[in-house]
Motif scaffolding. Structure first.
Motif, PDB file in Angstrom:
ATOM      1  N   PRO A 231       0.837  -1.205   0.000  1.00 35.77           N
ATOM      2  CA  PRO A 231       0.000   0.000   0.000  1.00 35.77           C
ATOM      3  C   PRO A 231       0.872   1.255   0.000  1.00 35.77           C
ATOM      4  O   PRO A 231       2.047   1.207   0.376  1.00 35.77           O
ATOM      5  N   TYR A 233       0.809   5.489   1.125  1.00 36.59           N
ATOM      6  CA  TYR A 233       0.090   6.554   1.847  1.00 36.59           C
ATOM      7  C   TYR A 233      -0.343   7.598   0.820  1.00 36.59           C
ATOM      8  O   TYR A 233       0.492   8.169   0.110  1.00 36.59           O
ATOM      9  N   CYS A 234      -1.649   7.855   0.709  1.00 32.83           N
ATOM     10  CA  CYS A 234      -2.143   8.719  -0.368  1.00 32.83           C
ATOM     11  C   CYS A 234      -3.167   9.737   0.115  1.00 32.83           C
ATOM     12  O   CYS A 234      -3.943  10.265  -0.675  1.00 32.83           O
ATOM     13  N   ARG A 238      -4.721  11.551  -3.889  1.00 31.17           N
ATOM     14  CA  ARG A 238      -5.517  10.352  -4.208  1.00 31.17           C
ATOM     15  C   ARG A 238      -4.956   9.543  -5.378  1.00 31.17           C
ATOM     16  O   ARG A 238      -5.188   8.338  -5.474  1.00 31.17           O
ATOM     17  N   CYS A 241      -2.927   6.413  -4.596  1.00 35.39           N
ATOM     18  CA  CYS A 241      -3.503   5.237  -3.932  1.00 35.39           C
ATOM     19  C   CYS A 241      -3.329   3.993  -4.809  1.00 35.39           C
ATOM     20  O   CYS A 241      -3.584   4.040  -6.014  1.00 35.39           O
ATOM     21  N   LYS A 243      -4.564   0.625  -6.188  1.00 30.21           N
ATOM     22  CA  LYS A 243      -5.865  -0.035  -6.355  1.00 30.21           C
ATOM     23  C   LYS A 243      -5.663  -1.554  -6.359  1.00 30.21           C
ATOM     24  O   LYS A 243      -4.576  -2.041  -6.611  1.00 30.21           O
ATOM     25  N   LYS A 246      -4.091  -5.481  -1.897  1.00 30.72           N
ATOM     26  CA  LYS A 246      -3.009  -4.810  -1.162  1.00 30.72           C
ATOM     27  C   LYS A 246      -2.510  -5.660   0.006  1.00 30.72           C
ATOM     28  O   LYS A 246      -3.255  -6.436   0.604  1.00 30.72           O
ATOM     29  N   GLU A 271      -9.060   5.199   4.073  1.00 33.85           N
ATOM     30  CA  GLU A 271      -8.857   5.884   2.785  1.00 33.85           C
ATOM     31  C   GLU A 271      -7.440   6.437   2.646  1.00 33.85           C
ATOM     32  O   GLU A 271      -6.960   6.634   1.532  1.00 33.85           O
ATOM     33  N   LYS A 272      -6.788   6.718   3.777  1.00 35.02           N
ATOM     34  CA  LYS A 272      -5.448   7.320   3.704  1.00 35.02           C
ATOM     35  C   LYS A 272      -4.453   6.407   3.001  1.00 35.02           C
ATOM     36  O   LYS A 272      -3.417   6.858   2.526  1.00 35.02           O
ATOM     37  N   CYS A 273      -4.757   5.121   2.962  1.00 41.58           N
ATOM     38  CA  CYS A 273      -3.887   4.191   2.248  1.00 41.58           C
ATOM     39  C   CYS A 273      -4.649   3.468   1.136  1.00 41.58           C
ATOM     40  O   CYS A 273      -4.236   2.384   0.700  1.00 41.58           O
ATOM     41  N   GLY A 274      -5.738   4.055   0.708  1.00 44.91           N
ATOM     42  CA  GLY A 274      -6.452   3.535  -0.464  1.00 44.91           C
ATOM     43  C   GLY A 274      -7.462   2.437  -0.178  1.00 44.91           C
ATOM     44  O   GLY A 274      -7.938   1.785  -1.113  1.00 44.91           O
TER      45      GLY A 274
END
Ligand code: NAG
Ligand code: NAG
Length: 309
Positions: A231, A233-234, A238, A241, A243, A246, A271-274
């Motif tokens: 993963p 950090y996004c 965004r 991230c 997809k 993971k 969401e911070k890591c997708g």
């Protein structure tokens, strides 16, 4: 006498208490001594910090990788359904001990308001239940489950252990229900799963990874999982991230890390890591499949099987 013994032990352990997932199929359910079944254990609870990969991998540091559940005991994951585990600071505070008499709605065996919150602005202290590493429910970073289609723990790798479910704003209450995507069946010997958590501050920057034997029930799909990617950090962008399938977050360890952030920024199962909330439906190999919608009624018979004992 029991109550006194329990609470004095619990009190001692609360000073450094943390949180684990308690359910059928777990490693170290009775502690790290396979000859004992300790009802008041927190061996599986402590976090992982600054350890070598060999030591943090499935809690080898405390010997938990060597204490599997009894043969033929698995955490059951109903494909396209959900399963429930108990998040608590000690086995004594779950229904796996003392017929559940010390279990409350909360991981610490106490009672708290639903809107329990210590946040009053910058500089606030975290909740006095430090084991939740949070100010309030929305600040709870999120926990997750990963699955490997290997039956032997020795064959599990970062690449074949895929995060398949994420539950936002946990750990929070004791009962935690996770959604399952359209997973295919496990081999005859079952699969290996891991419960995962990285808190967002409120304490040392550490991580949690806990082993389970698991199997998929009601499986219809035969589409295998894709190889897990590290993963990224996004939260700031965004487009970064990752997809699809993971890996777990390996963070703040001596070796084996797959993500770095600048302290106090923490990665997380969110969401911070997708990761989107719920069942991860984009983790399969080959062409994208339309996932059937999750049925909330399909799996009630497989919920909390140990409660019925
Ligand atoms: C991590 O562990 C190594 C080896 O035991 C030690 O030298 C180092 O000081 C530790 N670092 C932190 C930040 O605790
Ligand atoms: C919960 O804590 C976060 C701090 O991380 C804060 O931003 C948020 O406003 C808090 N929620 C409430 C209801 O106070």
């Amino acid at each position: 006498m029991l109550r006194t013994a329990l609470f004095s032990t619990a009190l001692i352990s609360l000073a450094s208490a943390h949180t684990a997932a308690w359910a059928k199929g777990m490693y170290c359910r009775g502690g790290a001594d396979p000859t004992k079944d300790e009802p008041n254990t927190r061996t599986a609870v402590d976090p992982l910090y600054n350890l070598t990969k060999q030591d943090w991998w499935f809690q080898h540091d405390r010997g938990c990788d060597l204490v599997p559940p009894p043969a033929d005991e698995f955490l059951e994951l109903p494909a396209n359904g959900h399963f429930t585990v108990e998040l608590a600071h000690n086995r004594a505070l779950t229904t796996l001990s003392y017929n559940g008499k010390y279990a409350t709605d909360w991981p610490d065996g106490q009672t708290h308001p639903d809107d329990w919150n210590s946040w009053t602005g910058p500089g606030s202290s975290c909740l006095d239940d430090g084991a939740l590493h949070a100010y309030n429910e929305t600040h709870a970073a999120g926990t997750a489950w990963a699955i490997s289609y290997e039956s032997e723990l020795e064959k599990v790798t970062m690449e074949n252990l895929v995060v398949f479910s994420v539950l936002k704003h946990t750990p929070w209450k004791r009962m935690a229900t996770y959604q399952v995507p359209d997973l295919p069946a496990c081999p005859d010997g079952g699969c290996i799963c891991a419960w995962l958590w990285v808190p967002d501050g409120c304490g040392q920057g550490n991580m949690y990874m806990q082993g389970f034997k698991c199997k998929v029930t009601n499986a219809r799909s035969t589409t295998p999982l894709a190889e897990a990617q590290p993963p990224v950090y996004c939260a700031d962008d965004r487009t970064k991230c990752v997809k699809g399938a993971k890996q777990m977050l390996a963070w703040h360890q001596l070796t084996g890390n797959n993500i770095e952030t600048e302290w106090p920024v923490a990665p997380g199962y969110n969401e911070k890591c997708g990761w989107k909330e719920g069942a991860q439906t984009d983790i399969f190999a080959g062409s994208k499949r339309i996932q059937p919608s999750v049925s909330s009624t399909a799996v009630s018979t497989t919920l909390m099987p140990y409660v019925k004992r």
